[in-house]
Design a protein around this motif. Structure first.
Motif, mmCIF file in Angstrom:
data_model
loop_
_atom_site.group_PDB
_atom_site.id
_atom_site.type_symbol
_atom_site.label_atom_id
_atom_site.label_comp_id
_atom_site.label_asym_id
_atom_site.label_seq_id
_atom_site.Cartn_x
_atom_site.Cartn_y
_atom_site.Cartn_z
ATOM 1 N N LEU A 255 0.824 -1.204 0.000
ATOM 2 C CA LEU A 255 0.000 0.000 0.000
ATOM 3 C C LEU A 255 0.863 1.262 0.000
ATOM 4 O O LEU A 255 0.626 2.189 -0.772
ATOM 5 N N GLU A 256 1.861 1.285 0.870
ATOM 6 C CA GLU A 256 2.763 2.444 0.925
ATOM 7 C C GLU A 256 3.568 2.555 -0.369
ATOM 8 O O GLU A 256 3.756 3.648 -0.896
ATOM 9 N N PHE A 257 4.033 1.415 -0.886
ATOM 10 C CA PHE A 257 4.778 1.426 -2.145
ATOM 11 C C PHE A 257 3.930 2.031 -3.256
ATOM 12 O O PHE A 257 4.367 2.907 -3.995
ATOM 13 N N CYS A 258 2.699 1.559 -3.370
ATOM 14 C CA CYS A 258 1.797 2.042 -4.413
ATOM 15 C C CYS A 258 1.551 3.541 -4.263
ATOM 16 O O CYS A 258 1.579 4.290 -5.243
ATOM 17 N N SER A 259 1.330 3.974 -3.053
ATOM 18 C CA SER A 259 1.115 5.396 -2.786
ATOM 19 C C SER A 259 2.329 6.222 -3.205
ATOM 20 O O SER A 259 2.192 7.300 -3.804
ATOM 21 N N GLN A 260 3.519 5.725 -2.915
ATOM 22 C CA GLN A 260 4.754 6.414 -3.298
ATOM 23 C C GLN A 260 4.920 6.452 -4.824
ATOM 24 O O GLN A 260 5.320 7.464 -5.382
ATOM 25 N N VAL A 261 4.594 5.349 -5.485
ATOM 26 C CA VAL A 261 4.692 5.280 -6.949
ATOM 27 C C VAL A 261 3.769 6.322 -7.581
ATOM 28 O O VAL A 261 4.144 7.003 -8.544
ATOM 29 N N ARG A 262 2.573 6.461 -7.048
ATOM 30 C CA ARG A 262 1.619 7.427 -7.609
ATOM 31 C C ARG A 262 2.098 8.864 -7.455
ATOM 32 O O ARG A 262 1.637 9.752 -8.168
ATOM 33 N N GLY A 263 3.051 9.089 -6.582
ATOM 34 C CA GLY A 263 3.636 10.416 -6.424
ATOM 35 C C GLY A 263 4.737 10.722 -7.428
ATOM 36 O O GLY A 263 5.220 11.852 -7.500
ATOM 37 N N LEU A 264 5.135 9.739 -8.203
ATOM 38 C CA LEU A 264 6.187 9.924 -9.211
ATOM 39 C C LEU A 264 5.533 10.280 -10.539
ATOM 40 O O LEU A 264 4.732 9.511 -11.060
ATOM 41 N N SER A 265 5.882 11.409 -11.095
ATOM 42 C CA SER A 265 5.220 11.862 -12.331
ATOM 43 C C SER A 265 5.375 10.863 -13.474
ATOM 44 O O SER A 265 4.458 10.695 -14.278
ATOM 45 N N PHE A 266 6.503 10.178 -13.541
ATOM 46 C CA PHE A 266 6.745 9.238 -14.634
ATOM 47 C C PHE A 266 5.882 7.984 -14.509
ATOM 48 O O PHE A 266 5.615 7.303 -15.489
ATOM 49 N N TYR A 267 5.428 7.664 -13.303
ATOM 50 C CA TYR A 267 4.650 6.448 -13.061
ATOM 51 C C TYR A 267 3.242 6.739 -12.565
ATOM 52 O O TYR A 267 2.555 5.840 -12.117
ATOM 53 N N ASP A 268 2.785 7.981 -12.653
ATOM 54 C CA ASP A 268 1.493 8.326 -12.063
ATOM 55 C C ASP A 268 0.302 7.620 -12.710
ATOM 56 O O ASP A 268 -0.736 7.452 -12.083
ATOM 57 N N ASP A 269 0.434 7.168 -13.954
ATOM 58 C CA ASP A 269 -0.679 6.438 -14.581
ATOM 59 C C ASP A 269 -0.295 5.032 -15.025
ATOM 60 O O ASP A 269 -1.053 4.363 -15.718
ATOM 61 N N THR A 270 0.884 4.544 -14.619
ATOM 62 C CA THR A 270 1.295 3.183 -14.932
ATOM 63 C C THR A 270 0.457 2.210 -14.101
ATOM 64 O O THR A 270 0.306 2.404 -12.900
ATOM 65 N N PRO A 271 -0.119 1.187 -14.723
ATOM 66 C CA PRO A 271 -0.907 0.227 -13.954
ATOM 67 C C PRO A 271 -0.071 -0.453 -12.872
ATOM 68 O O PRO A 271 1.064 -0.871 -13.119
ATOM 69 N N VAL A 272 -0.635 -0.515 -11.677
ATOM 70 C CA VAL A 272 -0.017 -1.219 -10.555
ATOM 71 C C VAL A 272 -0.996 -2.283 -10.102
ATOM 72 O O VAL A 272 -2.111 -1.966 -9.695
ATOM 73 N N VAL A 273 -0.585 -3.541 -10.213
ATOM 74 C CA VAL A 273 -1.411 -4.661 -9.783
ATOM 75 C C VAL A 273 -0.803 -5.212 -8.495
ATOM 76 O O VAL A 273 0.345 -5.634 -8.478
ATOM 77 N N MET A 274 -1.582 -5.155 -7.424
ATOM 78 C CA MET A 274 -1.124 -5.663 -6.141
ATOM 79 C C MET A 274 -1.575 -7.107 -5.998
ATOM 80 O O MET A 274 -2.710 -7.445 -6.359
ATOM 81 N N ILE A 275 -0.682 -7.954 -5.491
ATOM 82 C CA ILE A 275 -1.010 -9.356 -5.267
ATOM 83 C C ILE A 275 -0.861 -9.663 -3.788
ATOM 84 O O ILE A 275 -0.028 -9.065 -3.106
ATOM 85 N N SER A 276 -1.679 -10.580 -3.305
ATOM 86 C CA SER A 276 -1.622 -10.905 -1.883
ATOM 87 C C SER A 276 -2.189 -12.290 -1.619
ATOM 88 O O SER A 276 -3.124 -12.724 -2.286
#
Length: 131
Positions: free
Chosen positions: A65-86
């Motif tokens: 969750l924190e990783f995903c939140s941090q990624v969304r703060g990066l302009s280069f990755y703000d719309d890159t799909p992130v699929v979380m698995i658990s």
């Protein structure tokens, strides 16, 4: 055309399985990480580029969750799909993952067709054409 993925999971076995699964559904792994902090650092420094990011939920140092939140703060990755698995059976995980910026959440164990379908759907949502 092959689509590139970044895989983050603290389990060697899980990373190997995900990489093999990606190859079966038409994706390739351009980088895999045991540590989400290192993955994030390489993403910040633009050492890696990918069409989709696959991350585990439960990891040391930083959870998915924190990783995903941090990624969304990066302009280069703000719309890159992130699929979380658990592997967790937490009924609230999908809501929390989506709130953190994940495109989708997939439960372990998953089937190859399901992985491919979810990755393609996530990429279509961001207007990336997948064949």
């Amino acid at each position: 055309m092959t689509w590139n993925a970044i895989v983050i999971d603290d389990s060697d076995i899980a990373r190997q399985f995900i990489q093999a699964s990606l190859a079966e559904v038409g994706f390739s792994c351009v980088a895999d990480y045991e540590c989400p902090v290192q993955a994030l650092q390489d993403m910040i420094n633009e050492r890696i580029v990918a069409d989709v990011i696959i991350t585990d939920f439960m990891m040391p140092a930083m959870d998915g969750l924190e990783f995903c939140s941090q990624v969304r703060g990066l302009s280069f990755y703000d719309d890159t799909p992130v699929v979380m698995i658990s592997s967790r059976k937490d009924a609230d995980l999908l809501r929390r993952a989506l709130a953190a910026g994940a495109s989708d959440c997939l439960k372990k164990p998953f089937s190859l067709p399901e992985l491919g379908r979810r990755l393609r759907l996530s990429m279509q949502k961001t207007r990336i054409t997948v064949q």
